[in-house]
Each structure stands twice: as C-alpha cells, then as structure tokens.
Design a protein around this motif. Sequence first.
Motif, PDB file in Angstrom:
ATOM      1  N   ARG A 171       0.825  -1.202   0.000  1.00 22.09           N
ATOM      2  CA  ARG A 171       0.000   0.000   0.000  1.00 22.09           C
ATOM      3  C   ARG A 171       0.862   1.257   0.000  1.00 22.09           C
ATOM      4  O   ARG A 171       0.579   2.222  -0.698  1.00 22.09           O
ATOM      5  CB  ARG A 171      -0.882  -0.018   1.257  1.00 22.09           C
ATOM      6  CG  ARG A 171      -1.786   1.159   1.381  1.00 22.09           C
ATOM      7  CD  ARG A 171      -2.040   1.522   2.834  1.00 22.09           C
ATOM      8  NE  ARG A 171      -2.173   2.956   2.929  1.00 22.09           N
ATOM      9  CZ  ARG A 171      -3.333   3.590   2.877  1.00 22.09           C
ATOM     10  NH1 ARG A 171      -4.437   2.911   2.794  1.00 22.09           N
ATOM     11  NH2 ARG A 171      -3.371   4.900   2.915  1.00 22.09           N
ATOM     12  N   LEU A 187      -5.337  -2.903  -5.085  1.00 26.71           N
ATOM     13  CA  LEU A 187      -4.987  -4.197  -4.503  1.00 26.71           C
ATOM     14  C   LEU A 187      -6.147  -5.182  -4.601  1.00 26.71           C
ATOM     15  O   LEU A 187      -7.311  -4.802  -4.487  1.00 26.71           O
ATOM     16  CB  LEU A 187      -4.626  -4.026  -3.027  1.00 26.71           C
ATOM     17  CG  LEU A 187      -3.441  -3.113  -2.693  1.00 26.71           C
ATOM     18  CD1 LEU A 187      -3.257  -3.022  -1.181  1.00 26.71           C
ATOM     19  CD2 LEU A 187      -2.164  -3.602  -3.363  1.00 26.71           C
ATOM     20  N   PRO A 205      -9.769  -1.681  -2.046  1.00 23.29           N
ATOM     21  CA  PRO A 205      -9.242  -2.945  -2.563  1.00 23.29           C
ATOM     22  C   PRO A 205     -10.392  -3.911  -2.858  1.00 23.29           C
ATOM     23  O   PRO A 205     -11.499  -3.728  -2.331  1.00 23.29           O
ATOM     24  CB  PRO A 205      -8.410  -3.469  -1.393  1.00 23.29           C
ATOM     25  CG  PRO A 205      -9.123  -2.962  -0.178  1.00 23.29           C
ATOM     26  CD  PRO A 205      -9.632  -1.584  -0.576  1.00 23.29           C
TER      27      PRO A 205
END
Lengths: 465, 310
Positions: free
Chosen positions: A152, A159, A181
């Motif tokens: 991150r 992600l 994410p």
Amino acid sequence: MLVSGSQLVKLLPNKRPCRDCGFPTCFAFAMKLASGGATVDKCPHLSPETRAKIEELLIPPMKFVTIGTGGNKLEIGNEEVIYRHEKTFVHEPGIALLVSDKESDEEIQGAISRIRKLHYAWVGTMLRANLLAPYFESGDKPRFIAVVKRLRESIDLPLVIISEDAEALFAARDICADRQPLIYPITQGNIDTAIPKIKEKPTPVGVRAESVEGLVSLTTKLKASGIDDLVLDPGSKTMLEAIRDQTLIRRATLKQTFRPLGYPTMAFPCFMVRDNPLKEMLIASLYVNKYAGIIVLSNLDPNHMLPLLVQRLNIYTDPRFPMAVEEKYYEIGEPNEESPVLMTSNWALTYFVVSSAIESTKIPTFLLVQDAEGLGILTGWAAGKISGSTIAKLVKNCGIEERVKHRQLVLPGRIARISGATMEALDWKWEVTVGVREATAIGAFLPKYAKELKGKIAAGKAVPE
Amino acid sequence: MEYKAPIESNTGIVNVVTLGKPGGETVRIGGENTLPFHFFDDGSWPNPSVFALQILDREPPEDLPAFLYEPFKDVLHDPAKWAKKVEEFDYVDAIQLYLLSTDPADRGSAPEKAAEVTIKVAEATSLPLIIYGSGDPDKDAKVLPAVCEAVDGMNYLIGPVQKENYEVVGKAILAHGLFASAQTPMDINLLKELNVKLGHFFPLERIVIDPLSPALGYGIEYTYSLMERIKQLGEIIKDKMTQMPMIADFATEIWRSKQARENEEQGILWEAMTSLSLLTAGANILTHRHLKSMKLVKEMYESEVKQWQK
C-alpha cells in the motif's frame, strides 16, 4: 441483451402525443430512454410501479465495478456483447501480480519494482499491468498485514487482497479500505460472518463458488444485504471449464438479463497452472478473449507480458473504428540526411507491417505516414483520402525536407498511378519512385534502392533540376 | 431467481475434410455443430483441430533467428529430410510445405523445380501435406498446377487459391483429386464471393477457408472476429458458403515480427497465443513454425479435448 426502445414503448402511455416529456411521441421517448439520452422521470403519466419497472429494465445487465482509487483505478464490467464483432468489448481486464507473504522482503521489493518498471510503448499507447494481489499463505497474520501495508505504501496500484482466513482478510482490508481494494474470497463457508464485516467498510468483493450455479445464492444474499460491487469466480480448474463458466455467465447476463450473475469475473491462471510459466500465460491469454475482468498471474516476466498485453489491446480494440497511427514522418533505425524516404497510409496494420518490414532490412529509413482516416493504401486512394496533392502536402509540411538532402520519395506500388500527380503537386521538386505492392517485398527492394539512392547522391543527381 | 443454464444448439454442420495420401496417415477436420470448446452446449465437435508444422522448399532465409529451426539444423538444406525428421515429433499432425523459393521476390524458382521438391517431400513423409505457393497470384497460377500434377490423388490441401487465379488453380486441384485452400484478405464478403465463384465448377466440400491470419499485434483481432463470424454463420445461419473448415496460417506472419524474433520465449508465446486465439475462434488447422510453440498449444488442447470427449 440491452433493453430496446421497442420493448420500452410498450410500457409507456401511448395514448396521445402529449409531448410532456419533450419528445414528439412515446416511441421517440422510448428510443432515447434505451440509448441513455433521457430519464424516465420526464414522463409524468406513469404509475410508480411502471416507472420502477422501466428503471429496472434500464439498469445495465452487467454491473460496473471500480477497484482502487485515483488515476490507476481499474474499471470493469458493463460489457454489452458476447462476441466483439457484435459491437465491441469495453473494459480491458486488469492484470494482477500475485505477491505471497511467504516471499522474502527482497522478493517482494523485487515484485514491486518489476511491476513499476513494466511498461511497453505500443503505437501511441502504454501497456502495463494493473494490480497487486497480496496473498496470505504464510499462516502468520502480522506478516500478512505487514506485506499489505508495504504494498500500500510503496506503490499506487489497486490491490486484490487474497486470504482464505477471513480474519486476516478483513484485518488487511482495514489498513487500506480507503483505497478500495477487492477482497477475496467470499464463499458459502464465510458469507454469513463476512456480510456485517463488509458493511463496516464497503469495498468491492470477490465471490467464489465451485460452479456458476453456486454463485447465484451467494450474490443474491449479498445483494439483499446491499452489497453489490461484486466480482465473480466460478472456480474453474481447466481451460475448458474456464470457457464454459465464463461463457455461461456472459450469456446469462446478456441474453437472460439474469441479475444474480450480472457482474464482471475474475480468473486465477496463477493457481490453475503450477510451474509452467508459458502455459500460465496461455491460460491468461484465453481469459483475455473469454471475458475475465481481472486475471491474476504468479509472475511478470517481461518477455511473457508483452504478448499478453498486446493481445489484451488487440481484443479490446473497437472493431467499428479502424486503428490508426498519427500522420507524421517516423524514424526507423537512425536515419540521416542520405536515408531513403518511403510513404504509406496510417491504418495501424499497414503501418505495422511496413515499418516492421523496413526494420528487418536494418536500413535506416524515414517512413512518411499519410492520414487516410485509418484506411489502407488502395482503399484510401479509392476513397479519395490519398492523392498526389495530399501526399505533396504531407511532404511539404511534415518537416522531412529539413531532414534529408535528397529529394527522392518512394510510393507504394499499389498507387503507382498517382506518381505523376504527386510529382506535379510537389512542383517537380521531388522525384518519385514506385516501390513494391506488398510489404513482404520490401526486404528485397529496399537494400537495392538504398544503394541506388547512395549512387544518385554521390553523382549529385538526387535533387531534380 | 432461479438459474437455468443458457445452453444453446445449432443445426448447421461444418463440412468434413479428410487429408492425407492413401496408405499414409490422415487427418479429419470439420463436422462440428458447436462453437469451439463449447462442449457444454448441445451438439459436438467430433474432429479435433490439427496442428501443421511449416517447412520450406529451401534453406531458411538468413534473417530468421537460428533458434527457430534448432531441432532441424542438420536437414534444412534438404526439404525431404526435413519432412522425414518432422515425423520424430509425434505431436505434429501434418506438414505445411511452403514453396518460398518460387516467389518472384525470393529466388523465383521454376514450377518444375517446385513439383520436383514436392514429390520428394511427399515420398519422404507419411504425414498429410498442406502445400502453399508463394501467394503471388500469377506465379502460383503456374506453380500450383505443376505441383498438383506431381501429387495426383494424394488428398493434400493446396493453396492459396485466390480470386486472381482460382480458375486455373482450382481446375488443377480438382483434376488431381486434391483440396483447395481458398484465401481472401480478411473480409467476409470477399471470402463468400470466392467460394461462390469456385462453387460453379468446384465441389464446396473440398474447400477450406483461409481468411488470412496476421500475427498478434499485427491485426489478429480482425481474423479472430472473422473466424468467430464464419463459424457462427455456418452453424447458426447455415450459410453454405461459410460451412467449410478453416485454416489459420500464421506460421510465416509471426516470424516477420520483430517481437517474435528478438527473444525465443517471447517468440514462442507470440506464436502460441496467436494459435490459441484462433483455435478459440474456430480454426480447424493451425500452422506453426516453432516446434515448441506447437507442442505447448497442442498438449494443452489435447489434454482438454480428451476430457471433453469422455
């Protein structure tokens, strides 16, 4: 399929041409509704039930899902066709790199710098991978959290958090929820405990089942809880299962408007193939053609990634518009003032084939590319996009006259008939040679021509009097 | 909401073509009424697509990377020995003999010479041959009839038959009991038109469609979508002019590209991905130049096909 105007018009009042919606007839209004050019609230004569029904019909059959935030966010879904020739595929699948928390810190740093460096210039666009997928494999939760934190902090890519352990999954989510994410997997086994956790900090969710059918009850449950940013994994294990599952989901979505499957999908060549990187890439390429929205890979070898990213670009090219390159002169090799000047059209295919054939001869060359609105040489000429005067204009304006000391131009053999007109339009200041009809013949033609050109320049005959 | 699997069925069946000389190995293609890999739909794809390795009628041009022909490096000067050697690799289904040297832009060798090489290759191997001229329509009009005469009755596939030479080449193919690979430049109407014209004197069930197959990155998306359409028109609309099996002949095109030449693994993937895409689009024959790229795709395909034929 997307809803059509003729389906919608049946639900409209159709009594009188009231024009309250601003359109002359209900049919005209319905057509606008279907194409997204009007909203249903413009008609004041609908019952709340009918209005709700129309609104439901107007929801795109496949959900649009955004993963990540900012400039690198990935947008998938909203696809409208099964075959690209029906219209076009819209959102290129995101390519994700799996990063196991079992890897050492050096390996993880290596993965980050690889994905950062991995980009290829390809006719006016930049090809890249899109996502990082931290994978909880170590059994050591603090380690996993540390890896997610590191990813991150070190790179601004969306992600995909992968963990069979729900506790680790949500703990990892908590440290990057603001970056939206995708969390994966939500399954039959964890859905009931997961739903309240997801609702705490809503992000996109990857749903996994062992079959297409198995996904239905899961997505229905999630939707009922207000969780609707979903990406589907039908659990395919082989190439054939992948094609079957992806095709059935796409058909159910578009042909049956079956909402519980109306979401983009994700695929895991990294888990389907072990220890055979080339095969893994082939499976990935199959998923590019067959509908995946996210494709997770175990490695990003630059020699493997270029073909995959080019394939993604090709398959997601809109077939309704020819691919074109910019009008200008291109330098192939490192041409100098005595190098040959060839000309071709700006259809990307023509340009590729010609430039690649020139490159193989290893003779540094200037290639003038004429804007023919993305048509080939012959069709461009037939459509009036390429003529003596357009070529003359290009030669005069593109700056090539400052780059070469000769005035010798080679036209494609297919437009031999306009060589005279071209010289005339250039006020006889350039001499035009007719080249070859097929790019494949450039290999034989160009070395000979370059030699002749050299001779002409040496003899002082390279500029017409 | 209850899920009902959207299973489909088609009634059009692709023509069956069997290639190979009497007494030799044969391959059968076509006969399908499902879309490629759609074993979950009603219908079948009874004859797996076949993989042909390309050999040349001369030693490979020097600008091709050496890794491309590594397994054959001792036999490249002799097409017959080259063809014989191909048989050692049992995943190769057929051989494409590309008469490169007949090309006026290459050595421009004579039709008689091409016929001589062809017959030697045909005698050396029991594998089915796909014999391709240079693609120069005028030269092929002379070369291909001579070649057809040399392989009379051997049920080989001969191409490319183009709109400029279909009459003379088509008649030679027919007279010698061979099959025609009808080639048009990536256009549905042009290919149907050529099939209609051929159909006036040539049996449609002896035609294979060659829609031209550019490499990945060089226009593969055109052929990908075109092949999907051809298969759908043949199976769903039952258009007789698109019910022929298809050949994806990318072997030459791949290795023109800088990307395939500059690195072997990248080249292998360049060819393998092109192959897999066109296989997924419905190709019945795929031509490869690199043995390893063929092995990669063929093994994946075969292991899966077996599973679906169970």
